[in-house]
Design a protein around this motif. Structure first.
Motif, PDB file in Angstrom:
ATOM      1  N   LEU A  26      -2.200 -20.794 -84.077  1.00 43.53           N
ATOM      2  CA  LEU A  26      -0.862 -20.437 -84.523  1.00 43.53           C
ATOM      3  C   LEU A  26       0.145 -21.413 -83.918  1.00 43.53           C
ATOM      4  CD1 LEU A  26       1.220 -18.576 -85.868  1.00 43.53           C
ATOM      5  CD2 LEU A  26       1.139 -17.161 -83.789  1.00 43.53           C
ATOM      6  N   LYS A  27       1.033 -21.923 -84.782  1.00 41.96           N
ATOM      7  CA  LYS A  27       2.095 -22.821 -84.344  1.00 41.96           C
ATOM      8  C   LYS A  27       3.391 -22.400 -85.006  1.00 41.96           C
ATOM      9  CE  LYS A  27      -1.012 -26.690 -83.665  1.00 41.96           C
ATOM     10  NZ  LYS A  27      -1.076 -28.127 -83.555  1.00 41.96           N
ATOM     11  N   PHE A  28       4.496 -22.641 -84.316  1.00 38.68           N
ATOM     12  CA  PHE A  28       5.821 -22.421 -84.879  1.00 38.68           C
ATOM     13  C   PHE A  28       6.430 -23.787 -85.141  1.00 38.68           C
ATOM     14  CE2 PHE A  28       6.488 -18.395 -82.062  1.00 38.68           C
ATOM     15  CZ  PHE A  28       5.497 -17.734 -82.745  1.00 38.68           C
ATOM     16  N   ARG A  29       7.038 -23.935 -86.314  1.00 43.25           N
ATOM     17  CA  ARG A  29       7.646 -25.210 -86.699  1.00 43.25           C
ATOM     18  C   ARG A  29       9.067 -25.008 -87.210  1.00 43.25           C
ATOM     19  NH1 ARG A  29       3.086 -28.149 -90.455  1.00 43.25           N
ATOM     20  NH2 ARG A  29       1.723 -28.813 -88.765  1.00 43.25           N
ATOM     21  N   VAL A  30       9.826 -26.073 -87.082  1.00 42.82           N
ATOM     22  CA  VAL A  30      11.089 -26.257 -87.785  1.00 42.82           C
ATOM     23  C   VAL A  30      10.900 -27.574 -88.513  1.00 42.82           C
ATOM     24  CG1 VAL A  30      13.546 -26.744 -87.581  1.00 42.82           C
ATOM     25  CG2 VAL A  30      12.505 -24.966 -86.147  1.00 42.82           C
ATOM     26  N   ASN A  31      10.973 -27.525 -89.834  1.00 40.20           N
ATOM     27  CA  ASN A  31      10.557 -28.661 -90.663  1.00 40.20           C
ATOM     28  C   ASN A  31       9.124 -29.016 -90.279  1.00 40.20           C
ATOM     29  OD1 ASN A  31      12.991 -28.782 -92.101  1.00 40.20           O
ATOM     30  ND2 ASN A  31      13.938 -29.980 -90.477  1.00 40.20           N
ATOM     31  N   GLN A  32       8.874 -30.237 -89.858  1.00 44.76           N
ATOM     32  CA  GLN A  32       7.518 -30.610 -89.449  1.00 44.76           C
ATOM     33  C   GLN A  32       7.355 -30.659 -87.932  1.00 44.76           C
ATOM     34  OE1 GLN A  32       4.772 -30.997 -91.511  1.00 44.76           O
ATOM     35  NE2 GLN A  32       6.222 -30.045 -92.907  1.00 44.76           N
ATOM     36  N   ILE A  33       8.398 -30.289 -87.205  1.00 45.38           N
ATOM     37  CA  ILE A  33       8.353 -30.361 -85.740  1.00 45.38           C
ATOM     38  C   ILE A  33       7.778 -29.070 -85.169  1.00 45.38           C
ATOM     39  CG2 ILE A  33       9.711 -30.623 -83.627  1.00 45.38           C
ATOM     40  CD1 ILE A  33      11.786 -32.127 -85.337  1.00 45.38           C
ATOM     41  N   VAL A  34       6.692 -29.197 -84.436  1.00 49.72           N
ATOM     42  CA  VAL A  34       6.088 -28.050 -83.756  1.00 49.72           C
ATOM     43  C   VAL A  34       6.846 -27.838 -82.451  1.00 49.72           C
ATOM     44  CG1 VAL A  34       4.006 -27.172 -82.631  1.00 49.72           C
ATOM     45  CG2 VAL A  34       3.831 -28.469 -84.772  1.00 49.72           C
ATOM     46  N   TYR A  35       7.303 -26.610 -82.229  1.00 49.50           N
ATOM     47  CA  TYR A  35       7.992 -26.316 -80.978  1.00 49.50           C
ATOM     48  C   TYR A  35       7.261 -25.281 -80.121  1.00 49.50           C
ATOM     49  CZ  TYR A  35      10.105 -22.180 -83.180  1.00 49.50           C
ATOM     50  OH  TYR A  35      10.311 -20.981 -83.807  1.00 49.50           O
ATOM     51  N   VAL A  36       6.273 -24.606 -80.678  1.00 49.27           N
ATOM     52  CA  VAL A  36       5.401 -23.696 -79.928  1.00 49.27           C
ATOM     53  C   VAL A  36       4.029 -23.753 -80.568  1.00 49.27           C
ATOM     54  CG1 VAL A  36       4.895 -21.286 -79.332  1.00 49.27           C
ATOM     55  CG2 VAL A  36       7.232 -22.100 -79.202  1.00 49.27           C
ATOM     56  N   ALA A  37       2.989 -23.753 -79.726  1.00 50.90           N
ATOM     57  CA  ALA A  37       1.606 -23.709 -80.223  1.00 50.90           C
ATOM     58  C   ALA A  37       0.769 -22.894 -79.247  1.00 50.90           C
ATOM     59  CB  ALA A  37       1.041 -25.118 -80.356  1.00 50.90           C
ATOM     60  N   PHE A  38      -0.162 -22.140 -79.781  1.00 48.23           N
ATOM     61  CA  PHE A  38      -1.027 -21.306 -78.958  1.00 48.23           C
ATOM     62  C   PHE A  38      -2.447 -21.841 -78.965  1.00 48.23           C
ATOM     63  CE2 PHE A  38       2.474 -18.727 -80.370  1.00 48.23           C
ATOM     64  CZ  PHE A  38       2.861 -18.091 -79.205  1.00 48.23           C
ATOM     65  N   SER A  39      -3.140 -21.624 -77.869  1.00 47.16           N
ATOM     66  CA  SER A  39      -4.544 -22.020 -77.795  1.00 47.16           C
ATOM     67  C   SER A  39      -5.359 -21.146 -78.749  1.00 47.16           C
ATOM     68  CB  SER A  39      -5.058 -21.874 -76.360  1.00 47.16           C
ATOM     69  OG  SER A  39      -4.971 -20.518 -75.937  1.00 47.16           O
ATOM     70  N   LEU A  40      -6.561 -21.589 -79.058  1.00 49.13           N
ATOM     71  CA  LEU A  40      -7.420 -20.821 -79.968  1.00 49.13           C
ATOM     72  C   LEU A  40      -7.669 -19.405 -79.456  1.00 49.13           C
ATOM     73  CD1 LEU A  40     -10.100 -23.359 -81.224  1.00 49.13           C
ATOM     74  CD2 LEU A  40      -8.501 -22.041 -82.610  1.00 49.13           C
ATOM     75  N   ASP A  41      -7.812 -19.247 -78.140  1.00 58.16           N
ATOM     76  CA  ASP A  41      -8.056 -17.916 -77.589  1.00 58.16           C
ATOM     77  C   ASP A  41      -6.762 -17.142 -77.334  1.00 58.16           C
ATOM     78  OD1 ASP A  41      -7.029 -19.135 -75.323  1.00 58.16           O
ATOM     79  OD2 ASP A  41      -8.844 -18.896 -74.119  1.00 58.16           O
ATOM     80  N   GLU A  42      -5.628 -17.745 -77.683  1.00 53.42           N
ATOM     81  CA  GLU A  42      -4.302 -17.127 -77.607  1.00 53.42           C
ATOM     82  C   GLU A  42      -3.891 -16.747 -76.190  1.00 53.42           C
ATOM     83  OE1 GLU A  42      -4.426 -13.939 -80.483  1.00 53.42           O
ATOM     84  OE2 GLU A  42      -4.303 -15.351 -82.154  1.00 53.42           O
ATOM     85  N   THR A  43      -4.402 -17.448 -75.189  1.00 50.47           N
ATOM     86  CA  THR A  43      -4.034 -17.172 -73.802  1.00 50.47           C
ATOM     87  C   THR A  43      -3.034 -18.177 -73.251  1.00 50.47           C
ATOM     88  OG1 THR A  43      -5.886 -18.452 -72.927  1.00 50.47           O
ATOM     89  CG2 THR A  43      -6.263 -16.085 -73.297  1.00 50.47           C
ATOM     90  N   VAL A  44      -2.939 -19.340 -73.896  1.00 47.50           N
ATOM     91  CA  VAL A  44      -2.031 -20.395 -73.440  1.00 47.50           C
ATOM     92  C   VAL A  44      -1.014 -20.676 -74.533  1.00 47.50           C
ATOM     93  CG1 VAL A  44      -1.845 -22.808 -72.703  1.00 47.50           C
ATOM     94  CG2 VAL A  44      -3.790 -21.417 -71.957  1.00 47.50           C
ATOM     95  N   MET A  45       0.250 -20.756 -74.123  1.00 53.96           N
ATOM     96  CA  MET A  45       1.325 -21.095 -75.046  1.00 53.96           C
ATOM     97  C   MET A  45       1.905 -22.442 -74.619  1.00 53.96           C
ATOM     98  SD  MET A  45       4.849 -18.972 -75.901  1.00 53.96           S
ATOM     99  CE  MET A  45       5.645 -19.219 -74.310  1.00 53.96           C
TER     100      MET A  45
END
Length: 119
Positions: A26-45
């Motif tokens: 899971l990643k959060f974007r504004v346009n094509q810029i990623v500003y938050v991304a989570f690890s596959l196991d969702e433990t690291v942001m």
């Protein structure tokens, strides 16, 4: 202790932001810029954060924050263990990361509608 469900709604609520999944992450974007991304196991942001302030943040709370991989040090980015953050802090970090990638007028508008920060 924060979990991904504490912050994932922000990915769709913040102005111009949207949620995407890239290779299962899971990643959060504004346009094509990623500003938050989570690890596959969702433990690291991982999130946008000023390069010049990273070392101080890591030194202040080394169990919560750590530098990104060597290949990502050139970016304004840092990682946090969600379990070491509380819900409010995790949400504030997401909003602060979002502020780094949107126009200042959007950031100011957010402050007017959320005077006490993200709920």
């Amino acid at each position: 202790m924060a979990v991904i469900e504490d912050v994932s709604p922000l990915g769709a609520e913040l102005d111009r932001s949207y949620r995407v999944y890239v290779r299962g992450r899971l990643k959060f974007r504004v346009n094509q810029i990623v500003y938050v991304a989570f690890s596959l196991d969702e433990t690291v942001m991982g999130f946008a954060f000023p390069k010049e302030e990273r070392a101080a943040l890591v030194a202040s709370r080394p169990r919560a924050f750590h530098l990104p991989a060597q290949s990502d040090l050139r970016f304004n980015w840092i990682n946090a263990d969600l379990a070491a953050l509380d819900r409010t802090e995790a949400r504030e970090l997401v909003v602060d990361a979002w502020r780094m990638v949107v126009p200042k007028k959007l950031s100011r508008a957010y402050d007017l509608t959320h005077p006490h920060g993200p709920v």
